[in-house]
Design an enzyme around this catalytic site. Structure first.
Site, PDB file in Angstrom:
ATOM      1  N   THR A 190       0.827  -1.203   0.000  1.00 37.14           N
ATOM      2  CA  THR A 190       0.000   0.000   0.000  1.00 37.14           C
ATOM      3  C   THR A 190       0.862   1.254   0.000  1.00 37.14           C
ATOM      4  O   THR A 190       0.563   2.237  -0.695  1.00 37.14           O
ATOM      5  CB  THR A 190      -0.926   0.006   1.229  1.00 37.14           C
ATOM      6  OG1 THR A 190      -1.733  -1.166   1.201  1.00 37.14           O
ATOM      7  CG2 THR A 190      -1.806   1.239   1.250  1.00 37.14           C
ATOM      8  N   ASP A 248       2.275  -8.113  11.116  1.00 36.47           N
ATOM      9  CA  ASP A 248       3.492  -8.918  11.240  1.00 36.47           C
ATOM     10  C   ASP A 248       4.677  -8.134  11.792  1.00 36.47           C
ATOM     11  O   ASP A 248       5.722  -8.723  12.077  1.00 36.47           O
ATOM     12  CB  ASP A 248       3.892  -9.487   9.879  1.00 36.47           C
ATOM     13  CG  ASP A 248       2.903 -10.496   9.339  1.00 36.47           C
ATOM     14  OD1 ASP A 248       2.026 -10.929  10.121  1.00 36.47           O
ATOM     15  OD2 ASP A 248       2.988 -10.843   8.149  1.00 36.47           O
ATOM     16  N   MET A 299      -8.983 -14.926  13.540  1.00 36.09           N
ATOM     17  CA  MET A 299      -9.598 -14.433  14.773  1.00 36.09           C
ATOM     18  C   MET A 299      -8.780 -13.291  15.357  1.00 36.09           C
ATOM     19  O   MET A 299      -9.322 -12.306  15.876  1.00 36.09           O
ATOM     20  CB  MET A 299      -9.711 -15.566  15.789  1.00 36.09           C
ATOM     21  CG  MET A 299     -10.666 -16.681  15.385  1.00 36.09           C
ATOM     22  SD  MET A 299     -10.622 -18.058  16.536  1.00 36.09           S
ATOM     23  CE  MET A 299     -11.232 -17.264  18.020  1.00 36.09           C
TER      24      MET A 299
END
Length: 494
Positions: A193, A221, A378
């Protein structure tokens, strides 16, 4: 995601004793005789108690703070924060916000604080949300953002604007920006991005438009270089504890139980490493930066057998990018990429679970019970925790202050605890990775008592590649990406 190549020329200012400033672009670089205005913050009652709220124009932040006596001062970045003079009047600003790439805890907090920062600090009341990532500039609707609209979005996971990978068409995006009269663009996303944001800035500059492009780096990350860490990382490490605890309970409840947890980490194993260190229940941590092997002396199978005989159970944490070369060999997988240009990874957690089951079934070596837990999506989808909420606020405010001050083509983030404006090229040229010759990885090996899975020759080669000739003690490389004893400690700079 395809981006046109950029003929980037760093904006460097040199000083004494090896000092140099890698500066970010500014409107004055390509727009002559642009007017300035007094910063409305000086009349804001909320900031009347602050003794020195405005940042000195000469303030910079050092990238390297641990140095030798005769070391050069090295690379610096421009310090983030409000300036006395701004390049926009409040009613002139028409801002937009876009989120791109994968989900990450804290996205909604950044959106909220950009909107509220513009409104409450600078009196800006025209802010658009671009829906659906980059392609939303020309293919989707927009949504008007006000403090009332974004009031409680920080309590939700995901992004209220939606997101997508790919869809970057520079000409169409800049045409849309120009047609809508937008003059501040806030882009939240990872390295792909930010590459796209860099190309957008270059096209805006080529057209001579007074449009500020500000990036907020996002990667769960923690693999963006230069900055201390990325938002959402603390939340991810904290949430990973639930999966590790569940794996530990399952493993210790049966004879020869093995719990395997797969965590995020495509190229960098920071989440796996820090989650392992925080847990103390993990017996083995596998990350992309540290190759491992299964068979033979010193291999993973041998270690599992030994640990089961000693403790009767074990927990393995594996980053999603670990062992991909082993999977490629066994599965003959093709190199495929997603829309952002990221390599599509094989499921190492499922694969290694199968290999371990096969190993212990073959020859009836030992009866095991193996449970595999994959909490990755999750973890990505939860709201940010308190620490990340504060951090997201500082990032958002830094971006707003920079855009109002006329800076453009930059991303924001803390460098050694001080927030700075960093040129796009500095955060897209490399990736931040765990240095397995640093002390933090040694701490992990000490905590888990796992083998390094590396021979002495490999370690020496890693040291020669990763540690500069002026290296400090214990493999520390002296940069902001070397030893990170306190990466969660930061000063509320902006």
């Amino acid at each position: 995601m395809d981006h046109q190549p950029i003929d980037y020329k760093p904006k460097i200012s040199n000083g004494d004793a090896g000092y140099f400033l890698e500066d970010v672009p500014h409107f004055t670089d390509y727009i002559p005789d642009i007017p300035t205005y007094s910063n409305p913050l000086q009349d804001n009652p909320a900031y009347s108690v602050v003794k020195q709220y405005f940042v000195n124009t000469d303030d910079t932040v050092a990238q390297k703070i641990v140095v030798h006596k005769n070391s050069p001062r090295g690379r610096h970045f421009r310090r983030a924060g409000p300036r006395q003079r701004v390049y926009f009047e409040s009613d002139e600003v028409h801002a937009c916000i876009v989120t791109c790439g994968g989900l990450c805890p804290g996205l909604n907090t950044v959106i909220r604080e950009i909107v509220c920062g513009l409104y409450h600090m600078y009196g800006v009341n025209k802010v658009l949300g671009i829906e659906g990532g980059y392609r939303g500039f020309y293919a989707r609707n927009t949504v008007t953002l006000t403090p009332k609209v974004v009031n409680d979005i920080h309590k939700r996971g995901g992004t209220i604007l939606g997101t997508s990978r790919g869809g970057h068409d520079t000409s169409k995006i800049v045409d849309s920006i120009q047609d809508r009269g937008i003059n501040q663009v806030y882009i939240i996303g990872g390295d792909g991005t930010q590459k796209g944001a860099s190309v957008i800035y270059e096209e805006i500059k080529r057209r001579g438009l007074k449009v500020a492009v500000a990036g907020v780096p996002k990667t769960i990350d923690n693999d963006i270089p230069v900055i201390d860490k990325s938002f959402g990382f603390d939340t991810a490490v904290e949430e990973a504890q639930r999966a590790i605890n569940a794996a530990h309970v399952e493993a210790e409840s049966v004879e020869n139980g093995i719990g395997i947890v797969k965590l995020m980490g495509r190229y960098s194993g920071f989440i796996a490493m820090y989650a392992t260190l925080a847990s103390r229940d993990v017996d083995c941590c596998l990350i992309p930066e540290s190759p491992f092997y299964l068979e033979g002396p010193g291999g993973l199978y041998e270690f599992i057998e030994r640990r089961l005989k000693e403790s009767g159970h074990m927990v393995i944490v594996v980053a999603e990018g670990a062992g991909q070369e082993l999977l490629a060999e066994s599965m003959r997988s093709m190199d495929q990429q997603d829309a952002s240009g990221n390599k599509l990874l094989q499921d190492v957690g499922h694969w290694i679970s199968q290999k371990i089951r096969e190993h212990f079934t073959r020859g009836k070596k030992m009866a095991i019970t193996l449970k595999y837990i994959d909490p990755t999506y999750m973890i990505r989808a939860i709201p940010s925790n308190a620490s990340d909420n504060v951090y997201c606020t500082l990032l958002a405010h830094s971006a707003v202050h920079g855009a109002m001050a006329g800076y453009t083509g930059f991303t924001v983030g803390p460098v050694n605890g001080r927030h700075a404006y960093i040129p796009f090229n500095c955060v897209i040229e490399t990736q931040n990775k765990v240095v397995i010759t640093d002390r933090m990885w040694a701490r992990l090996l000490s905590s888990t008592n796992q083998p390094s899975f590396s021979c002495a020759k490999d370690v020496q080669e890693d040291k020669r590649e990763e540690v500069p000739s002026t290296a400090l003690l214990d493999g520390q490389n002296g940069s902001s990406q070397g030893e990170k004893d306190g990466i969660s400690v930061r000063s509320p700079d902006p």
